[in-house]
Structure formats: structure tokens, C-alpha cells
Scaffold this motif. Structure first.
Motif, PDB file in Angstrom:
ATOM      1  N   PHE A  38      36.895  26.042  66.976  1.00  0.00           N
ATOM      2  CA  PHE A  38      38.134  25.308  66.722  1.00  0.00           C
ATOM      3  C   PHE A  38      39.256  25.884  67.572  1.00  0.00           C
ATOM      4  O   PHE A  38      39.282  27.079  67.854  1.00  0.00           O
ATOM      5  CB  PHE A  38      38.593  25.496  65.266  1.00  0.00           C
ATOM      6  CG  PHE A  38      37.921  24.592  64.286  1.00  0.00           C
ATOM      7  CD1 PHE A  38      38.249  23.254  64.208  1.00  0.00           C
ATOM      8  CD2 PHE A  38      36.984  25.098  63.394  1.00  0.00           C
ATOM      9  CE1 PHE A  38      37.646  22.426  63.277  1.00  0.00           C
ATOM     10  CE2 PHE A  38      36.373  24.278  62.462  1.00  0.00           C
ATOM     11  CZ  PHE A  38      36.705  22.942  62.413  1.00  0.00           C
ATOM     12  N   TYR A  39      40.172  25.026  67.943  1.00  0.00           N
ATOM     13  CA  TYR A  39      41.465  25.507  68.406  1.00  0.00           C
ATOM     14  C   TYR A  39      42.450  25.308  67.278  1.00  0.00           C
ATOM     15  O   TYR A  39      42.513  24.225  66.694  1.00  0.00           O
ATOM     16  CB  TYR A  39      41.965  24.706  69.610  1.00  0.00           C
ATOM     17  CG  TYR A  39      41.408  25.133  70.930  1.00  0.00           C
ATOM     18  CD1 TYR A  39      41.249  26.487  71.224  1.00  0.00           C
ATOM     19  CD2 TYR A  39      41.048  24.199  71.886  1.00  0.00           C
ATOM     20  CE1 TYR A  39      40.737  26.882  72.442  1.00  0.00           C
ATOM     21  CE2 TYR A  39      40.538  24.593  73.105  1.00  0.00           C
ATOM     22  CZ  TYR A  39      40.389  25.937  73.374  1.00  0.00           C
ATOM     23  OH  TYR A  39      39.886  26.320  74.586  1.00  0.00           O
ATOM     24  N   GLU A  40      43.230  26.351  67.031  1.00  0.00           N
ATOM     25  CA  GLU A  40      44.333  26.221  66.077  1.00  0.00           C
ATOM     26  C   GLU A  40      45.613  26.224  66.912  1.00  0.00           C
ATOM     27  O   GLU A  40      45.846  27.147  67.689  1.00  0.00           O
ATOM     28  CB  GLU A  40      44.332  27.397  65.100  1.00  0.00           C
ATOM     29  CG  GLU A  40      45.485  27.341  64.130  1.00  0.00           C
ATOM     30  CD  GLU A  40      45.618  28.636  63.320  1.00  0.00           C
ATOM     31  OE1 GLU A  40      44.634  29.382  63.176  1.00  0.00           O
ATOM     32  OE2 GLU A  40      46.731  28.904  62.854  1.00  0.00           O
ATOM     33  N   VAL A  41      46.399  25.189  66.751  1.00  0.00           N
ATOM     34  CA  VAL A  41      47.638  25.092  67.511  1.00  0.00           C
ATOM     35  C   VAL A  41      48.804  25.176  66.530  1.00  0.00           C
ATOM     36  O   VAL A  41      48.789  24.497  65.497  1.00  0.00           O
ATOM     37  CB  VAL A  41      47.725  23.749  68.273  1.00  0.00           C
ATOM     38  CG1 VAL A  41      48.990  23.687  69.113  1.00  0.00           C
ATOM     39  CG2 VAL A  41      46.500  23.545  69.151  1.00  0.00           C
ATOM     40  N   ALA A  42      49.763  26.008  66.838  1.00  0.00           N
ATOM     41  CA  ALA A  42      50.976  26.067  66.018  1.00  0.00           C
ATOM     42  C   ALA A  42      52.168  25.794  66.916  1.00  0.00           C
ATOM     43  O   ALA A  42      52.283  26.409  67.981  1.00  0.00           O
ATOM     44  CB  ALA A  42      51.115  27.437  65.364  1.00  0.00           C
ATOM     45  N   ILE A  43      53.003  24.877  66.498  1.00  0.00           N
ATOM     46  CA  ILE A  43      54.252  24.621  67.232  1.00  0.00           C
ATOM     47  C   ILE A  43      55.369  24.701  66.201  1.00  0.00           C
ATOM     48  O   ILE A  43      55.420  23.899  65.266  1.00  0.00           O
ATOM     49  CB  ILE A  43      54.224  23.254  67.937  1.00  0.00           C
ATOM     50  CG1 ILE A  43      53.145  23.275  69.019  1.00  0.00           C
ATOM     51  CG2 ILE A  43      55.567  22.959  68.591  1.00  0.00           C
ATOM     52  CD1 ILE A  43      52.368  22.049  69.148  1.00  0.00           C
TER      53      ILE A  43
END
Lengths: 380, 751
Positions: free
Chosen positions: A257-262
Motif C-alpha cells: 500500500f501507499y499511504e498518502v497524507a496531505i
């Protein structure tokens, strides 16, 4: 008052602790004892950073690094290269360790060092690739990470730059066989990150008077490779996320998985909307009303650029990209925590938006806007 | 995405068309986003959007296509949208398919628009690809036909990328029905014809094989050329039937066409008909049809060929065009000085405003709260408006309006608002009643217009022929926004007179502004024409992110971080200064990186460009304006423009690396304002000379001299100046000065 953030805290415990802090009178001192080792939960570090930012806006915040002894290199390394470390240094009035030693560096020096590193936290530059990379901007002085210099309004350049960092710091080798991400998927990943990054710049750095406020914005990409049972462990207590993982992750094999936080620590989506569009009357007293407004903002072109035709589709685009990537999205802003997913790649995310996260309690107001997204990488 | 914005005319009606290709790999959603992010400026001034789907498929019905275009309709909410397609080898332009917008064109106009678009698009390709070679001054071309000319079209240049090849296929379609043979007159257009046969096989698979070949040299009537043509034709027509198409890259006199026609007669077979066509025609009334009549886009007789030298032999320098490659045999290089002649046109403007802090660089403009575009040079009219001289000149212009306006219209942004408020107040005082001003982006009123918009629209429609309105724009580069207003006003049936007034007209070329003025003043059948005035005028380059020198500097920092993982603190701070949060509020003031950092760049007395104590931005703008003047100079020996190939002109290196100007700020400004092609030399020895000059600056003893060291290194990194080499002892000097570290980084980037 003292809040302990420990190795055992999951997202809901953190929320409970934030709620608990609400009983204190605004402006009073508060100490957060912060463990260096946090649970490897999805979205965990991002939520701790948000919690520190929130507390600092209301109280005289002291952060105590849960450490007895500081070694010179190690302390610099910890606070300059980790998301939680830099947030603690940025937002606290005092930064100490358990015996009460004061953090020896000034905040300005620390931020300057991050800026020298291109605004980047965490990447490993040699040997095996790292698991995360964070691009930070600190308003008002370091408002654009040098790694993204000049890309704020240049989508294709941003996507290309972002892709290069992903390949350099998080992946071994190049191409589909190594990254498992097709060019199309990579393109869509870049698409929604750009939309949300630009959104955080256009809205998340501004205060009530529409002027920049001191704060931090960041884009974070974290890679998770594990088995299903371990992923479920990381989502413990988060029912919607658990059911998404159950659907998406195959049994008995490693999955990525990629976890992206913005994130930004500004007014929050509702606060910003009310400020920029006083002409549009929307009720925001109840949680249902606020959620409805958030979903309207996510799915309709309710732009602050009211006189500009064709504007206001950025968030919709982001949702559509996440949907097509079979992703999971969590949005925490103001007093709301919403989530949704597109495990079946249906269009419901784009048409109806997100649902409230099922929790025994109601979330309290948090500083800023926090998009956390989980994307399976083996997609096309 | 391939997009072109074209001004066309159908009868008396001017029309700005945005033509975009919906290529095979693009979804409508992707197209919509690219339109919104990359063609935002064009969208605000266009009248219609024309979408051309993949060209290798005939399309009988566009309804299916239209059903998928919702994302485009969202982003392009106010423009009629048409499809440019083909079916059975005939071009078609659909009616408007945007459900939210009314039809603008009649069926006749749509039919007429097709050849107009073809002409505009192919002329634009010729221009952008620098296919038009010019010999000016004492120089003249000797073409493969052995005639002499000042302009020569090297059509092969148009093969810039795959997209243009497809464009040629599309426009050639009417020639391709039942076509089984294509012969090109030269190998220089081989990519176009090879691509044509490839796409033809997809377009009409039943048509069968289409053979292709190229002639090896110009058909000058010689025995060799004739023999080669015979051999090619014999090979290619063997066993063929239907149409054999002979494609000429360009046609000037028709001689080569006639010769090839004669040759083809020897190869005519039963069931095979030869057809002749040229991509470009350079003269009217030629015996061959062409896709683009390029002579219409150039001054009269621009392509004229002479059998004899038109000037006395001693006065001219002949440049031979190779008859197989069509390349000029030599490149002529000359130096141009950035001198008083170049600077004088802007002298008054910088004298009046140079010290006011009105000029900025590397700044975005915002319209209706949306980032509109980036400007390498950004004159801020809000500051101009605070200057007494500007206010009195503006009042003068307002007082001169022959008919007082009923209302004022301005774009929705701060400087426009301020200027409109000032004008309204002044006009109210003059005429004794209040004059309302309205902000509107384009005067296009959608069906769901707000109450305020409806009121504006109704007011405009209610005004009679004897009334007038004032359209104010703070700064105008091309006049595109004014044209948009003009067309919108015509569309809603406004009958009155329009006064256009611009605070600062800043075109790239004087001729462009003159043309715009003529178009905007035109008023059908009325004694009182529309008016167009400006308060101030300045030639300036119109550069967005792609050409902004500071955007290029940012890109260097981005590259350094990616490759090295960190920046020197000087560059990290510099990057922060260049960020839009800083630059967009006008806080980016130190344009040039000084070394040592406490060195202050300033202009001394008696400069050609501006008064002393001007801001760095004003000095840069003045220098950029002078260089822009050189790009448009009528004298070809002083014209820096690139379309003069093979006559290369470049800025004299002594202007920025030598002692022509002693103020370091001027060296820095020229290095930033000049483009790479305007300083780079063709010959190796000239580049070595520039490298030596750069080295002497970096090693100079006086701090005044080496204060531009970092600026020079940035110029080296952007490849405007060649990288010098240094001995060990020289490196020591640079180390002591703290420059060696930066030199190493630049070396890394350049090598």
C-alpha cells in the motif's frame, strides 16, 4: 494538565485524548509526553502531528520527548527528520526531555536545516530504500519545499518531480516490475496529490484575515508491505478501514500500500468556506450539517473563486482519482471525521462523498485539514 | 495536449478559436484538466472551442463523442464546443455540442471555418517551427531552383513532433480518397508522407496498399533530376491503380510542378490518375492546389524569387540552399549591442516610474481569485496609480473621450478595481452624475447568471447607438481580453460606442499593438468609431513560467535537491524568497544573487536604462525592454529574433561579460533577460572567448567585478555561458571567496 502519547495509542485513543484536553481553559499550560516509538497504525503519525498543532493553538504547549538522555546527533536527527519530531519542535512553546532538559536548538535553526534538505524529512539515501518521505512547507518563511520548487501551479512538472522522488527514495529499481504501479496509476496518484497539495497551499495556510499564519503543511508518502493479518492489526478499531482491507487485500501473500497524507494546520475546510463564501448560506451547527457541507465541498464545484468559470473541480478530481485507484480516504477537519473507499471501484465516492467514521464519541475540533489516503499499489 | 489559439475571419466576423486535439491516449477528463491548467488564458479570450478527435478514424456521428464530454463542459462552462472530424475523406465541423451554451455559428459559417482553420493552423506550424528562413540586409538566398530570394520556406522543419505529422494527414484527407501512391518532392518531408500512408491504412483499411517514395533532389529540369524522378516513379507506380498523389513541400513558381507533371506523363498507366498538391503555396494563382496559402501571412511579395541578383553583385552575400537537404550552406553570425538606440523608447517610462517600486518580477496575476498566469515581468498598476504623473495622464485620457460613458467595465481583480474606481470618480466629477463600474471577467453571461450579471447584461442591451461605455484594463499584453469584451458585447447586441482604455500597454511588438488597435476601433457603419487608448506604453517580453529566468533558477534548486539531497543555505533561502507566497505579494525584491551577500546591486548615474536608485526589478525591466526592442528591430543586422536563421544575431559578449557596462547590475540583468540562443555563439573559438571572459570575472580582484559571481554561475547552469576550467591555484582563490562550492554544484548540473 499532562497528556501521554504512548506506543499503544491508536487513532481513537488519540482522539479521546484530544477530547479530554477540551476540558482545560484556553491559554493554560499543557504538557504532552511523547513517546518516540508510536504504533505503526495507518494515519497514526499524521494524527499525532495534528493533535500537537491543535493543542498549540489553544494552550501553552510543552512537549516532553519521552527520553531520559539526549545525545547530540541523535536529538538533531530525531527532530529534524521525523514528522512528529518536527511538529513537536515547531508547535511547542517548550521542548524538553524527561529530566527537564531544554531542547538545545532554536526552532528557526531546525526549520532552516529542513529547508536545506529541500523541505524533505525521512528518506533513506543509501542502501535499502526507505519506507516514507515527507515534503514540508513552513509558513510563512519556508512556504515551498525546495524539492517542489516552482511546481505549485505546474501540475505536470509536479507529478514528474514527485514521481522521481518516489522512485528514488521508496522504490528499488524502476518500472512496473519493481514498483507494481503502472504508468496510468502513477499518473492518477500524482493527480490527486497535486490537487490536494495545491488546495492546502491555496486554503490551508491562510487565517481568519486571509493572511498567512505560522504553521506547517506537508505531503507524506509512506509505503507499507505486509500480510493481511498485519494490516488488519494496524487498522484495529477502525471498522471502515478494516472492512476495506478485508475486501482489498488478498489472503496469504504480501501486499503493498501507499499511504498518502496531505495536511495543513489552517482554518479547516468548513472555517475556510464560511470565510470565503459568506454569500452562500450553509448551516454548520450540527455534525450532520457539517458533514453535508464537507461532502458538498468534495463533490460539487463550490469554489471560493466564484467569478472564475470552470473553477472548483479540484477536490472532485482528487476523489475520482482515489476512486479509480481503489483507495481508502479519511478526512479529518473541524469537528468532523469522514471516510470512504472504493474497493469495488464504483463511483459512490465521487457522487455521494464520504461517511462519518463510526465511533462511540463525537470528534472535537482539530486544527487544519487532514487527508489520509490508502492505495493498493498492485493496480492498473 | 496539442492546442492552438487562432484568430480567424469568416466574412467580416473575427473569431478566436481554440483548437485542441483529443489524442488517442487522452480521456475527455484528462483533456478538460489540461485545458484548464495549460490553456486557461486562451479559454478566457476564445469564442469557441474546437475539439479534433483522433484523426485516423472517420466519424459519421459526433453524438456519441458528445455524450462523453461532460468533464470538458464543466471546465469550459461558457464556450460553444464543436468537433472537427472527417468522414469519407471530407472534413466536418459539428454544430455546438455544449448543452449549456448557445450556438454561435450558422451552418454556412461552420463550413467556412474549416478552410480558415486549416490555413491558420498550418501557417502557425510553419511559424513555430521556424520553417521560414530569412535573408536580410546584404544577404540573399540562392534557392535550389537557382533563383534568388529573401525568404525561403524549408517545409521539412514543420516535422516538429508526431502531432504535426497527424495534422498534415488530417488536412490532406480530401486528396487521399482512392490514393494508392504518394510521391513527395523531397526527402525532407518524408516523415509527413510516411505517416500519411500509415494513418491512411487505419482510416480506410479497405482501400488497400498505398506505396510511398520520395524524389532525391529538386526538379530543376536537369538530366540527373529527371532520371532520378523516372526511376522513382517507375518503381512506385508499378501495378498501381486509382490516384497517385505527388506532394510538394512548397510551391513558389510552379516550375517544379510542371516538370514533374511532364515526367509523370511518361508513367501514366490505365486506371491511374496523377494528382498534385503542395503543403504550402508561396504565391497566388499557382497551377497546383495547396493546404496553406502562406503568402497571405507574409508581406506582399515576401517570397518573390528573382532569376538574376536584384542588387549589384558587390553588395550582396549569397547563401546557397542545398538542393537535397534544403539547408542553408552557411550560418552568418553578427553581434548586436544593447545600446542607447535599444533603450531609448522606454527612457521616459522608467524615468517616471522606475523609482516608484511599480515593477516586479516572477509574479503570478490573479483574476477573480484564480491564478491567471505567471509573469516574468509584472508592472503593478496599483503602484502606477499612486503616481501623480500617471493619475494626471489617466485623467487627461478620460477627459478626451468624445462621448462620456454610461458605465465602466473592468476585469475582476484589484488593480482593475482601483483603476475603475478612480476613473468613475473622475468621470462623475466631470459630468456631474455618478458612473457605476462593473467587474466582469469576459461579459459572457451564462444561462444561470447571477442577478447582478443579469442586471449588467440588461443595462448593456438597453443602451442605444448614441451611448458609450468605458472598458478599462490595467495592463494589456496582447489586447486579447479587450477583444473578448468586444465580441461578447457584439453577441449580446450592444449597440453603443466602446472606449477601451489601458493603464499600461506592454506588447512584445509595436506592430502587434497597431494591428490590435485597428481591429478594436472598427465599428460597423457608425461615424464614431470605438476608441483604444493607453496611459503608458512599454515594449516588454511576455514570458510565463517556461521562460521566466527566476522559474528557471527555481528549477535548478529542485534539481540540486533531487540529485544531492540538500542545498547550500544561500540557495535554500533564495528558494524561499522565490516561492509564490513571497513573490506574489511583491516581496521578492533582491532579484540578483550578490556575492558577497552584503554587496548591493544598484544603478549609478547617467545610465542608458533608468535613473539611479531604481529598484532591481525596474532595472531588469528596462534592460529586458531594450533587449525586446532588439528582438523587433526593423534593421535585420540588429534584430535578435530567431526567425532570421541562418543569420544568427547575438548580444555582444562585452555587454555582459566585458566592460561596456561597469555597473554589475547591468551585467546581471542582461544575463537574466537574454535567452540562451541570444548569447550562445556558433563557433567554438567564440565560445572559448566567452568562457575566458566569464573566468576573468570570477577571478577578478575587485569586489565590484566579482559581485556577479553567483549570477554568472546561474547563467552557466542555465547554459547561457560556457563553463570555464580552473587551475588549482585559481580554484584556491574561488575557495577563499566561498564561490568554489557553488561552482562545483554548477559543474555537476552542466556535466
Amino acid at each position: 494538565m499532562q497528556i501521554d502519547i504512548t506506543t499503544n495509542d491508536d487513532l481513537f485513543t488519540l482522539e479521546t485524548k484530544l477530547t479530554g484536553a477540551g476540558t482545560i481553559e484556553i491559554g493554560k499550560p499543557i504538557t504532552v509526553r511523547l513517546s518516540r516509538k508510536l504504533r505503526p497504525d495507518f494515519f497514526g503519525e499524521s494524527r499525532v502531528a495534528a493533535l500537537l498543532a491543535t493543542l498549540s493553538q489553544r494552550y501553552a504547549l510543552t512537549v516532553c520527548d519521552w527520553h531520559n538522555e539526549w545525545k547530540e546527533n541523535e536529538i538533531e536527527e530525531h527532530f529534524r527528520t521525523s514528522l512528529v519530531g518536527i511538529t513537536a519542535a515547531l508547535y511547542s512553546n517548550r521542548l524538553t526531555n524527561v529530566p527537564g532538559m531544554e531542547f538545545p536548538n532554536s526552532r528557526d535553526v531546525l526549520l532552516e536545516r529542513v529547508a536545506v534538505a529541500g523541505g524533505i524529512l525521512e528518506p533513506k539515501t543509501s542502501g535499502a530504500r526507505g519506507t516514507s518521505i515527507t515534503f514540508c512547507a513552513f509558513d510563512p518563511d519556508w512556504s515551498e519545499p525546495a524539492a517542489f520548487a516552482g511546481t505549485l501551479y505546474r501540475k505536470e512538472l509536479f507529478k514528474k518531480t514527485f514521481g522521481k522522488y518516489r522512485a528514488k527514495y521508496l522504490e528499488v529499481g524502476k518500472g512496473i516490475t519493481h514498483t507494481s504501479a503502472t504508468r496510468k496509476a502513477d499518473d492518477r496518484l500524482g493527480d490527486f496529490i497535486f490537487e490536494l497539495y495545491q488546495n492546502s497551499y491555496e486554503h490551508g495556510r491562510l487565517g481568519v484575515d486571509n493572511k498567512p499564519v505560522n504553521g506547517m503543511r506537508y505531503v507524506r508518502l509512506r509505503k507499507h508491505i505486509d500480510r493481511k493479518d498485519r494490516f488488519l492489526e494496524r487498522a484495529k478499531g477502525f471498522e471502515e478501514l478494516t472492512s476495506y482491507l478485508m475486501e482489498v487485500v488478498p489472503e496469504g501473500e504480501e501486499f503493498k500500500f501507499y499511504e498518502v497524507a496531505i495536511s495543513d494546520h489552517g482554518l479547516g475546510m468548513i472555517g475556510r468556506f464560511l470565510q470565503t463564501r459568506p454569500d452562500m448560506t450553509r448551516k454548520t451547527e450540527s455534525s450532520d450539517e457539517r458533514s453535508a457541507l464537507l461532502n458538498e465541498l468534495l463533490t460539487q464545484p463550490l469554489t471560493s473563486k466564484r467569478d472564475y468559470p470552470g473553477a472548483g473541480y479540484g477536490l472532485q478530481r482528487a476523489l475520482r482519482a482515489i476512486s479509480s485507484l481503489q483507495g481508502f480516504i479519511s478526512l479529518r477537519t473541524d469537528q468532523e471525521w469522514l471516510c470512504g473507499h472504493s474497493a469495488q471501484r464504483d463511483a459512490s465516492l465521487v457522487t455521494t462523498g464520504l461517511r462519518k467514521v463510526q465511533w462511540q464519541s463525537e470528534p472535537v475540533s482539530i486544527a487544519g485539514t487532514h487527508f489520509n489516503i490508502l492505495l493498493p499499489v498492485r493496480i492498473n | 495536449m496539442l492546442a492552438g489559439s487562432y484568430e480567424t475571419k469568416i466574412g467580416d466576423r473575427g473569431l478566436r478559436v481554440l483548437l485542441v486535439d483529443l489524442q488517442e491516449h487522452l480521456s475527455p477528463r484528462k483533456l478538460a484538466e489540461q485545458l484548464y491548467s495549460e490553456s486557461r488564458n486562451e479559454l478566457t479570450v476564445a469564442d469557441i472551442l474546437v475539439i479534433r478527435p483522433a484523426v485516423d478514424q472517420p466519424i459519421a456521428d459526433t453524438q456519441e463523442l458528445a455524450r462523453n464530454m461532460e468533464p470538458v463542459f464543466e471546465r469550459v462552462s461558457k464556450l460553444p464546443v464543436h468537433f472537427l472530424t472527417s468522414h469519407d475523406f471530407q472534413h466536418r465541423l459539428s454544430a455546438n455540442v455544449h448543452p449549456g451554451v448557445n450556438e454561435l455559428l450558422s451552418e454556412q459559417e461552420r463550413i467556412a471555418l474549416i478552410p480558415a482553420l486549416r490555413q491558420a493552423e498550418l501557417a502557425d506550424i510553419a511559424k513555430r517551427s521556424k520553417a521560414m528562413l530569412r535573408a536580410d540586409g546584404p544577404n540573399i538566398f540562392r534557392a535550389p531552383s537557382k533563383t534568388y530570394c529573401q525568404r525561403f520556406l524549408r517545409a521539412g522543419n514543420v516535422q516538429m513532433h508526431r502531432g504535426t505529422l497527424d495534422v498534415f494527414f488530417f488536412w490532406m484527407l480530401p486528396w487521399l480518397k482512392d490514393c494508392h501512391v504518394i510521391v513527395a518532392d523531397t526527402w525532407t518531408i518524408s516523415s509527413i508522407v510516411l505517416n500519411t500512408t500509415r494513418l491512411l491504412a487505419r482510416y480506410e483499411p479497405k482501400q488497400g496498399r498505398c506505396k510511398v517514395d520520395m524524389l532525391a533532389e529538386y526538379q530543376d529540369g536537369s538530366m540527373e533530376a529527371d532520371t532520378t524522378a523516372d526511376a522513382v516513379l517507375e518503381r512506385v507506380v508499378h501495378g498501381s491503380q486509382g490516384v497517385a498523389l505527388a506532394v510538394f513541400s512548397a510551391c513558389m513558381t510552379g516550375n517544379a510542378v510542371s516538370r514533374l507533371k511532364a515526367t509523370t506523363e511518361r508513367h501514366t498507366l490505365e486506371g491511374l490518375t496523377f494528382r498534385f498538391g503542395a503543403l504550402y503555396s508561396l504565391e497566388p494563382n499557382l497551377p497546383v492546389e495547396s493546404l496553406c496559402e502562406l503568402f497571405k501571412e507574409a508581406p506582399e511579395n515576401a517570397f518573390q524569387h528573382f532569376d538574376e541578383l536584384p542588387k549589384a553583385v558587390g553588395d550582396v552575400r549569397i547563401i546557397d540552399i542545398d538542393k537535397t537537404t534544403y539547408f542553408p550552406s552557411v550560418i552568418l553570425e553578427s553581434e548586436v549591442a544593447v545600446d542607447k538606440n535599444a533603450a531609448i523608447h522606454a527612457e521616459e517610462c522608467f524615468k517616471d516610474y522606475g523609482q516608484s517600486g511599480a515593477f516586479f518580477v516572477h509574479r503570478n496575476s490573479y483574476v477573480a481569485g484564480q491564478k491567471y498566469r505567471h509573469h516574468a515581468i509584472y508592472p503593478d498598476l496599483s503602484v502606477f496609480l499612486k503616481q501623480d504623473c500617471f493619475k494626471s495622464r489617466l485623467q487627461e485620457k478620460l477627459a478626451q473621450l468624445d462621448r462620456p460613458p454610461t458605465l465602466v467595465v473592468t476585469p475582476p481583480h484589484e488593480p482593475g478595481r482601483e483603476m475603475a474606481a478612480f476613473a468613475s470618480e473622475f468621470l462623475a466629477t466631470q459630468h456631474g452624475h455618478s458612473i457605476r463600474f462593473w467587474e466582469h471577467l469576459d461579459l459572457v453571461f451564462p444561462r444561470d447568471a447571477s442577478a447582478e450579471e443579469k442586471e449588467l447584461c440588461q443595462t448593456l442591451q438597453s443602451l442605444d447607438e448614441a451611448s458609450a461605455i468605458l472598458v478599462l484594463d490595467d495592463v494589456s499584453v496582447t489586447g486579447g481580453r479587450l477583444v473578448r469584451y468586444q465580441k461578447s458585447l457584439r453577441d449580446i447586441g450592444f449597440r453603443g460606442q466602446i472606449h477601451y482604455l489601458v493603464g499600461l500597454a506592454r506588447p512584445e511588438r509595436m506592430s502587434a499593438w497597431t494591428r490590435r488597435t485597428r481591429d478594436l476601433r472598427y465599428r460597423d457603419g457608425q461615424a464614431l468609431k470605438h476608441t483604444l487608448n493607453h496611459v503608458e506604453f512599454l515594449l516588454l517580453p511576455d514570458w510565463n513560467e517556461d521562460r521566466c529566468p527566476w522559474c528557471k533558477e527555481q528549477a535548478l534548486y529542485g534539481r540540486l535537491v533531487l540529485e544531492l539531497g540538500e542545498l547550500p543555505i544561500l540557495f535554500a533561502r533564495r528558494n524561499a524568497e522565490l516561492a509564490p507566497t513571497n513573490a506574489d505579494r511583491g516581496a521578492f525584491q533582491n532579484l540578483f544573487v550578490s556575492h558577497p551577500p552584503d554587496f548591493k546591486f544598484r544603478l549609478t548615474e547617467n545610465s542608458l536604462f533608468a535613473p539611479p536608485d531604481c529598484s532591481e526589478a525596474a532595472v531588469f525591466a528596462a534592460v529586458a525592454s531594450a533587449i525586446q526592442r532588439l528582438r523587433t528591430d526593423d534593421d535585420p543586422r540588429r534584430n535578435l529574433a530567431q526567425q532570421n536563421y541562418p543569420q544568427a544575431t547575438c548580444i555582444c559578449p562585452h555587454d555582459y561579460l566585458g566592460n561596456t557596462f561597469t555597473d554589475p547590475i547591468l551585467r546581471a540583468a542582461i544575463l537574466r533577460a537574454a535567452r540562451r540562443a541570444e548569447v550562445e555563439r556558433v563557433k567554438g573559438e567564440d565560445e572559448a572567448h566567452r568562457s575566458a571572459l566569464a573566468k576573468s570575472i570570477l577571478l577578478a580582484d575587485k569586489s565590484d567585478e566579482h559581485s556577479v559571481s553567483i549570477e554568472l554561475l546561474i547563467a552557466i547552469a542555465t547554459r547561457k555561458v560556457p563553463l570555464p576550467t580552473f587551475s588549482g591555484s585559481e580554484m584556491k582563490i574561488l575557495e577563499e571567496r566561498g564561490v568554489a562550492e557553488f561552482l562545483e554544484l554548477v559543474t555537476l548540473l552542466v556535466k
